[in-house]
Write an enzyme that holds these catalytic residues in place. Structure first.
Site, PDB file in Angstrom:
ATOM      1  N   LEU A   6      -0.482  18.077  75.130  1.00 39.42           N
ATOM      2  CA  LEU A   6      -1.192  17.235  74.157  1.00 39.42           C
ATOM      3  C   LEU A   6      -1.687  15.963  74.837  1.00 39.42           C
ATOM      4  CD1 LEU A   6       1.224  17.583  71.094  1.00 39.42           C
ATOM      5  CD2 LEU A   6      -0.636  19.094  71.854  1.00 39.42           C
ATOM      6  N   ALA A   8      -4.667  14.192  73.503  1.00 43.09           N
ATOM      7  CA  ALA A   8      -5.798  13.721  72.696  1.00 43.09           C
ATOM      8  C   ALA A   8      -5.561  12.324  72.129  1.00 43.09           C
ATOM      9  CB  ALA A   8      -6.070  14.708  71.560  1.00 43.09           C
ATOM     10  N   GLY A   9      -4.394  11.758  72.470  1.00 40.34           N
ATOM     11  CA  GLY A   9      -4.029  10.472  71.850  1.00 40.34           C
ATOM     12  C   GLY A   9      -4.920   9.337  72.285  1.00 40.34           C
ATOM     13  N   ASN A 163      14.425  13.682  70.088  1.00 43.21           N
ATOM     14  CA  ASN A 163      13.376  14.682  70.318  1.00 43.21           C
ATOM     15  C   ASN A 163      12.463  14.188  71.439  1.00 43.21           C
ATOM     16  OD1 ASN A 163      11.288  16.489  70.139  1.00 43.21           O
ATOM     17  ND2 ASN A 163      10.550  15.778  68.143  1.00 43.21           N
ATOM     18  N   HIS A 311      -6.691 -14.720  97.078  1.00 46.09           N
ATOM     19  CA  HIS A 311      -6.036 -15.744  97.887  1.00 46.09           C
ATOM     20  C   HIS A 311      -5.009 -16.525  97.079  1.00 46.09           C
ATOM     21  CE1 HIS A 311     -10.508 -16.045  98.831  1.00 46.09           C
ATOM     22  NE2 HIS A 311     -10.471 -16.082  97.525  1.00 46.09           N
TER      23      HIS A 311
END
Ligand code: TTP
Length: 404
Positions: A6, A8-9, A163, A311
């Site tokens: 997955l 698609a987030g 989970n 720098h």
């Protein structure tokens, strides 16, 4: 086993880094985050891959093409981010309906031995032990140890096993993807898991190591993890009097000039320049074409491609987006004097990063004026600027008060 990833987030908690790229394409060492997921899946036993893409989908497509490591890659488009079950539904036409399938979140890092155990267990759900399960989806199990479901953010968690967004579903689950909208208005894969638990004995596979990458400091953590696995290699041009200790990779086309000290693990990507007289230490990635110039110290940070710290500057525990430019003398604070963990704004809330040392997050093309001071935990937006000698105490994206 056929595998759906997955990706698609939108990654809203990762702003401003995801303004122009999807979260799975954020750099973790020498490749995008989702490439680590894909590579771990291939090592664990993926035989085909379907990447579900949506936000800035072309970035993901062009990186992978149609195969990786000899494994065929297909793409499925999820037009609207309606939830993880909806994302798998978009991938269903690419799956063999008689075979079980693996689903993995494309914004997490997995360790290969644990993931291999998951691939060998059908059906199963990956889990990870945490001290504060109440903030997560927690696995509930029956007396035989099989999973009975996931309880979201329970006050009295039944276990410390959360989970991990990784599942092995039986083939039948392809018919169960039309779930109802949840209370938070999403079509959730945990509802598909609940049905699998009703009809099968679903095992919980405990992962030894796992990292969900949702917020900028987790991107630092992801780079720390993968840099710790680095074997040193010098393919670029390193001055004879530069001192490199620990695992340091200098890619072909990178330059490390005179007087530089690099303490690994560190990665200097192709086209990048370090020095003269710079100090780079501890889990740092100097991205493609990035520049770390004279009298600059960079510690535990990710400089994306083209970022320039020219720098007299200090960058600690920070993420600098593509083509960021630090005016001379810009300094980053990365420690609170009260020793508390640094906090950062995430979607309107000041959230503890859990890190005593944490610096700043700058969107692509942000520029600082000379002698700017950036306070611990602040973000500058994509294209943001500071004036010379400015002291930025608070988040410049959501305006919320940062840590003073
Ligand atoms: P999240 O981390 O919940 O969502 P996100 O990646 O968009 O991040 P944020 O909450 O910061 O906006 O998603 C978990 C995984 O599931 C992640 O890999 C993205 C993926 N996903 C989809 O592919 N489609 C979806 O509709 C949703 C909700 C998630």
């Amino acid at each position: 086993m056929q595998t759906v990833i997955l990706a698609a987030g939108r990654g809203t908690r990762m702003h401003p880094l995801t303004d122009r790229r999807p979260k799975p394409m954020l750099p973790v060492t020498d490749r995008p985050l989702v490439a680590h997921t894909v590579d771990a899946a291939i090592e664990a036993g993926a035989t085909s891959l379907t990447l579900v893409v949506g936000y800035e989908a072309d970035d993901v497509r062009s990186f992978f093409g149609d195969e990786r490591g000899g494994v065929p890659v297909e793409f499925a488009v999820q037009e609207e981010q309606r939830g993880t079950a909806d994302a798998v539904r978009a991938a269903a036409p690419t799956l063999d309906d008689d075979e079980p399938f693996v689903v993995l979140n494309g914004d997490a890092l997995y360790d290969v031995p644990s993931l291999s155990t998951l691939y060998d267990s059908v059906p199963a759900v990956g889990s990870y032990t945490v001290d504060n399960p109440s903030s997560y989806g927690v696995l509930d199990t029956d007396t035989d140890g099989f999973v009975t479901g996931v309880i979201e953010k329970p006050e009295n968690p039944p276990s410390n096993l959360i989970n991990a967004g990784s599942y092995v579903f039986p083939a039948e689950a392809q018919q169960w993807l039309n779930v109802e909208e949840s209370d938070r208005g999403e079509l959730e894969l945990t509802d598909v898991l609940a049905r699998a638990c009703d009809e099968f004995d679903v095992q919980a596979v405990a992962f030894d190591r796992w990292l969900d990458v949702g917020r900028p400091w987790e991107l630092l953590e992801a780079n720390e993890w993968k840099l710790s696995e680095l074997d040193g290699r010098i393919d670029g041009d390193v001055s004879d009097d530069a001192e490199l200790t620990g695992p340091v990779v200098v890619e072909e086309g990178a330059t490390v000039r005179s007087g530089v000290v690099i303490e690994g693990p560190a990665l200097v990507r192709k086209g990048a320049t370090v020095g003269p007289n710079a100090y780079v230490r501890g889990a740092t990635v100097v991205g493609e074409g990035a520049k770390v110039g004279h009298a600059v110290e960079v510690k535990n940070s990710v400089l994306m491609e083209g970022a320039t710290v020219g720098h007299l500057s200090y960058v600690g525990d920070s993420v600098l987006g593509r083509d960021v430019n630090f005016g001379a003398g810009t300094k980053v604070a990365n420690l609170r004097h009260d020793g508390e963990a640094v906090r950062q704004m995430v979607k309107g809330e000041l959230v503890s990063t859990g890190r005593r040392k944490y610096g700043v997050v700058l969107g692509d093309e942000a520029k600082t004026g000379i002698n700017t001071s950036l306070n611990a935990g602040v973000r500058l937006p994509t294209g943001g600027m500071t004036k010379p000698s400015e002291s930025v105490l608070y988040d410049r994206i959501e305006g919320g008060k940062g840590d003073e």
